[in-house]
Design a protein around this motif. Sequence first.
Motif, PDB file in Angstrom:
ATOM      1  N   ILE A 482      36.816   3.728  34.798  1.00  0.00           N
ATOM      2  CA  ILE A 482      35.752   4.286  34.159  1.00  0.00           C
ATOM      3  C   ILE A 482      35.862   3.581  32.553  1.00  0.00           C
ATOM      4  CG2 ILE A 482      34.263   6.033  33.211  1.00  0.00           C
ATOM      5  CD1 ILE A 482      35.019   7.651  35.637  1.00  0.00           C
ATOM      6  N   TRP A 483      37.244   3.680  31.809  1.00  0.00           N
ATOM      7  CA  TRP A 483      37.398   3.401  30.569  1.00  0.00           C
ATOM      8  C   TRP A 483      37.060   2.003  30.665  1.00  0.00           C
ATOM      9  CZ3 TRP A 483      42.305   6.886  30.030  1.00  0.00           C
ATOM     10  CH2 TRP A 483      41.946   8.061  29.523  1.00  0.00           C
ATOM     11  N   THR A 484      37.817   1.073  31.381  1.00  0.00           N
ATOM     12  CA  THR A 484      37.903  -0.441  31.246  1.00  0.00           C
ATOM     13  C   THR A 484      36.444  -0.737  31.521  1.00  0.00           C
ATOM     14  OG1 THR A 484      39.796  -0.051  32.102  1.00  0.00           O
ATOM     15  CG2 THR A 484      38.843  -2.169  32.264  1.00  0.00           C
ATOM     16  N   PHE A 485      35.644  -0.249  32.506  1.00  0.00           N
ATOM     17  CA  PHE A 485      34.050  -0.630  32.942  1.00  0.00           C
ATOM     18  C   PHE A 485      33.348  -0.597  31.735  1.00  0.00           C
ATOM     19  CE2 PHE A 485      30.181  -0.609  34.922  1.00  0.00           C
ATOM     20  CZ  PHE A 485      30.393  -1.251  35.848  1.00  0.00           C
ATOM     21  N   ASN A 486      33.728   0.347  30.754  1.00  0.00           N
ATOM     22  CA  ASN A 486      32.784   0.459  29.424  1.00  0.00           C
ATOM     23  C   ASN A 486      33.657   0.096  28.376  1.00  0.00           C
ATOM     24  OD1 ASN A 486      30.289   1.717  30.645  1.00  0.00           O
ATOM     25  ND2 ASN A 486      31.360   3.548  30.981  1.00  0.00           N
ATOM     26  N   MET A 487      34.443  -0.812  28.351  1.00  0.00           N
ATOM     27  CA  MET A 487      35.498  -1.188  27.234  1.00  0.00           C
ATOM     28  C   MET A 487      34.757  -1.998  26.429  1.00  0.00           C
ATOM     29  SD  MET A 487      38.090  -1.065  25.632  1.00  0.00           S
ATOM     30  CE  MET A 487      39.056  -0.040  26.614  1.00  0.00           C
ATOM     31  N   PHE A 488      34.227  -1.769  25.347  1.00  0.00           N
ATOM     32  CA  PHE A 488      33.157  -2.378  24.562  1.00  0.00           C
ATOM     33  C   PHE A 488      34.158  -3.210  23.136  1.00  0.00           C
ATOM     34  CE2 PHE A 488      30.605  -2.789  20.376  1.00  0.00           C
ATOM     35  CZ  PHE A 488      29.727  -3.480  20.784  1.00  0.00           C
ATOM     36  N   ASN A 489      34.897  -2.742  22.682  1.00  0.00           N
ATOM     37  CA  ASN A 489      35.396  -3.106  21.482  1.00  0.00           C
ATOM     38  C   ASN A 489      36.122  -4.531  21.619  1.00  0.00           C
ATOM     39  OD1 ASN A 489      37.290  -1.737  22.881  1.00  0.00           O
ATOM     40  ND2 ASN A 489      38.352  -1.377  20.962  1.00  0.00           N
ATOM     41  N   VAL A 490      36.905  -4.674  22.778  1.00  0.00           N
ATOM     42  CA  VAL A 490      37.779  -5.690  22.817  1.00  0.00           C
ATOM     43  C   VAL A 490      36.977  -7.039  23.224  1.00  0.00           C
ATOM     44  CG1 VAL A 490      39.430  -6.851  24.438  1.00  0.00           C
ATOM     45  CG2 VAL A 490      39.921  -4.472  24.009  1.00  0.00           C
ATOM     46  N   ILE A 491      35.900  -7.149  24.074  1.00  0.00           N
ATOM     47  CA  ILE A 491      35.069  -8.253  24.105  1.00  0.00           C
ATOM     48  C   ILE A 491      34.379  -8.442  22.588  1.00  0.00           C
ATOM     49  CG2 ILE A 491      32.945  -8.919  25.409  1.00  0.00           C
ATOM     50  CD1 ILE A 491      35.474  -8.746  27.241  1.00  0.00           C
ATOM     51  N   TYR A 492      33.606  -7.420  22.229  1.00  0.00           N
ATOM     52  CA  TYR A 492      32.925  -7.685  21.139  1.00  0.00           C
ATOM     53  C   TYR A 492      33.674  -8.216  19.710  1.00  0.00           C
ATOM     54  CZ  TYR A 492      29.833  -6.408  17.152  1.00  0.00           C
ATOM     55  OH  TYR A 492      28.998  -6.389  15.997  1.00  0.00           O
ATOM     56  N   LEU A 493      34.732  -7.624  19.807  1.00  0.00           N
ATOM     57  CA  LEU A 493      35.504  -8.234  18.671  1.00  0.00           C
ATOM     58  C   LEU A 493      36.438  -9.310  18.903  1.00  0.00           C
ATOM     59  CD1 LEU A 493      37.375  -4.771  17.489  1.00  0.00           C
ATOM     60  CD2 LEU A 493      35.512  -6.101  16.186  1.00  0.00           C
ATOM     61  N   THR A 495      35.468 -12.151  21.427  1.00  0.00           N
ATOM     62  CA  THR A 495      34.604 -13.419  21.664  1.00  0.00           C
ATOM     63  C   THR A 495      33.064 -13.030  21.439  1.00  0.00           C
ATOM     64  OG1 THR A 495      34.202 -12.696  23.849  1.00  0.00           O
ATOM     65  CG2 THR A 495      35.958 -14.276  23.508  1.00  0.00           C
ATOM     66  N   ASP A 496      32.768 -11.594  21.000  1.00  0.00           N
ATOM     67  CA  ASP A 496      31.362 -11.224  20.957  1.00  0.00           C
ATOM     68  C   ASP A 496      30.467 -11.534  22.296  1.00  0.00           C
ATOM     69  OD1 ASP A 496      29.183 -10.033  19.805  1.00  0.00           O
ATOM     70  OD2 ASP A 496      28.657 -11.675  18.571  1.00  0.00           O
ATOM     71  N   LEU A 512      28.806  -5.658  31.402  1.00  0.00           N
ATOM     72  CA  LEU A 512      27.724  -5.078  31.370  1.00  0.00           C
ATOM     73  C   LEU A 512      27.545  -4.203  30.063  1.00  0.00           C
ATOM     74  CD1 LEU A 512      27.591  -3.544  35.007  1.00  0.00           C
ATOM     75  CD2 LEU A 512      26.029  -5.260  33.874  1.00  0.00           C
ATOM     76  N   ILE A 513      28.405  -3.496  29.464  1.00  0.00           N
ATOM     77  CA  ILE A 513      28.318  -2.591  28.374  1.00  0.00           C
ATOM     78  C   ILE A 513      27.953  -3.509  27.026  1.00  0.00           C
ATOM     79  CG2 ILE A 513      30.767  -2.595  27.730  1.00  0.00           C
ATOM     80  CD1 ILE A 513      28.172   0.267  27.791  1.00  0.00           C
ATOM     81  N   THR A 514      28.634  -4.834  26.774  1.00  0.00           N
ATOM     82  CA  THR A 514      28.541  -5.480  25.787  1.00  0.00           C
ATOM     83  C   THR A 514      27.061  -6.422  25.732  1.00  0.00           C
ATOM     84  OG1 THR A 514      29.692  -7.408  26.611  1.00  0.00           O
ATOM     85  CG2 THR A 514      30.919  -5.866  25.490  1.00  0.00           C
ATOM     86  N   TYR A 515      26.772  -6.362  27.088  1.00  0.00           N
ATOM     87  CA  TYR A 515      25.236  -7.195  27.297  1.00  0.00           C
ATOM     88  C   TYR A 515      24.142  -6.336  26.823  1.00  0.00           C
ATOM     89  CZ  TYR A 515      21.668  -9.911  28.679  1.00  0.00           C
ATOM     90  OH  TYR A 515      20.357 -10.776  28.869  1.00  0.00           O
TER      91      TYR A 515
END
Length: 558
Positions: A482-493, A495-496, A512-515
């Motif tokens: 669940i945490w990894t599925f919604n892991m926002f900060n790594v992708i956002y910071l 590669t955005d 999904l969460i970053t999009y």
Amino acid sequence: VTYKGWSVSKQSSNKVAAAELALWFSSENVQKEFAVETYTMPTHVALESDEEIIEDPVLSGFFEQTKVGTPAPTTRAMSLVYDPLSTAFEQAYSEIASTEEALSGANQQLKEQIATLARAEPYPLADGYRTITIEFETNNSYSFDVYVDGDLHTEIRMQEGSNGSVLGYDSCTDGTNELLQIGQIRMVQASTRVVECELTGMVPDKEHLIEVYSEQELVYSTRAQTTVEDERPKAGDTSPVLFALGAIVLSLIALLSFAKWNDTKLGRTKSKLAHFYVAPALLALAILTFYPVLYGFWLAFTDANQTQLGDQSFIGFDNFWEVFSSNGFLRVALFTLVWTVVNVSAHIGIGLFLANLLHRSKINGKVAYRTLLLLPWAVPSYISVLVWRGMFQPDGFVNDLLGTNIDFLSDPTGAQIIVILVNIWLGVPFMMMSISGALQSLPSDMYEAAEVDGVSGWRAFRYLTLPNLRSALIPLSLLGFIWTFNMFNVIYLMTDGGPNLYFGEPGQTDILITYVYDVAFREGAYGVAAAWSVIIFLMLFAFSWRYMKQTNATEAVG
């Protein structure tokens, strides 16, 4: 070329002070200091002849570009240009399209976005607020300069023909038609006899000296002021939100009162304040968690966007249809699944290996090793991610180590592998420490008895350690999923979501969460973003339910 714009909220009760602050920011001295220190475009025209600016090749180059450039409008449509333009750059850089093809695609995407852009009705301005109207005769002169309190306000020049355009802001007419503009100069025809201008930027209840000069000769002078009061739009109607919060509070009070009465009647508790103690926690949970979730579900069925938020309409399942039919839905869903499964598997596998190694081996300094392995989790993740991002830049540590000049994050596959590796590095310490705690609880006499029977090493791990860790590994893996599925900060910071190679689609490293973040806060489509969020919730709910049924997770915990 960068640009800076200033805006004052219609809701502001201090518009004059706000305008004065904006004028100070735009003043010659402030703009020069800002330009020299930050190497950005100076916005004051007087700096074009400043020696220090002219001698700087970068800043003087900015000014040269402004001579052939078009000022960017500070509108919602203007802000949309960056997403397709960024994709065009990525396509050209990755050589999947020529420069002409990439820019043509960006232009087409921008037109489609503007065509579907929701626009709010313009708020009617108070007639006469911060404006003074003047009228003067031309007397066949060729140029006019309007000064307000000694400062140049408006320039008007005589011209034959119909060149120019109407740019708005100040209004100057020949009595009937709006005067066209070339740059910031108003153009008047030779046949015009009277010019009428509505001068903006006047301070209410202050007398202004207004003078009009024609070829340095004063042809018009007056002292005038405006007394029109500001009209501010009414604040949005928050009564539905207040009603919902009030209903939640009253419902909880009624529920807890009934529970107290029922528990006292059945003799379940003798405490008079037990339900009072749990009330704050329940109230916070209801207001901060349940209400936003339910509101998000409601938004998913409306046309809410940044223009209509608070004034949205029910549209049924249209948003969900848009989600499922959108380009890139299957791709971003597939990468989200790969991202989650690989990360959780690595977190559990590596964490279990390290925890077991430190628990069973007889090496010295176990506490020091555990401390070192815990550091990636102890350091704030955004700092760690930014460090990793810097290391993978073309001039970063990895390229220096390899003696190369590779832009790792511009390659789709490379970027996906890197963000997964970085998240594995961040998540392993937590799993290692959690599993270490579970290993400490396993009885040592169980292993001693197994050694007597000749069971040790891999067989002891397989038949003793793993079965006894089941009660810890199953909930840990579920939470990790669940945490990894919604892991926002790594992708956002890291590669955005990029590289963005396709117009109107998720980036190559988007999950999904970053999009959803892009849809909500860059496109402003709150209703569609809420539909995405509901789909994510349903995916996780279905997986969690199936996982718990399949693994008997609740029985294992019990």
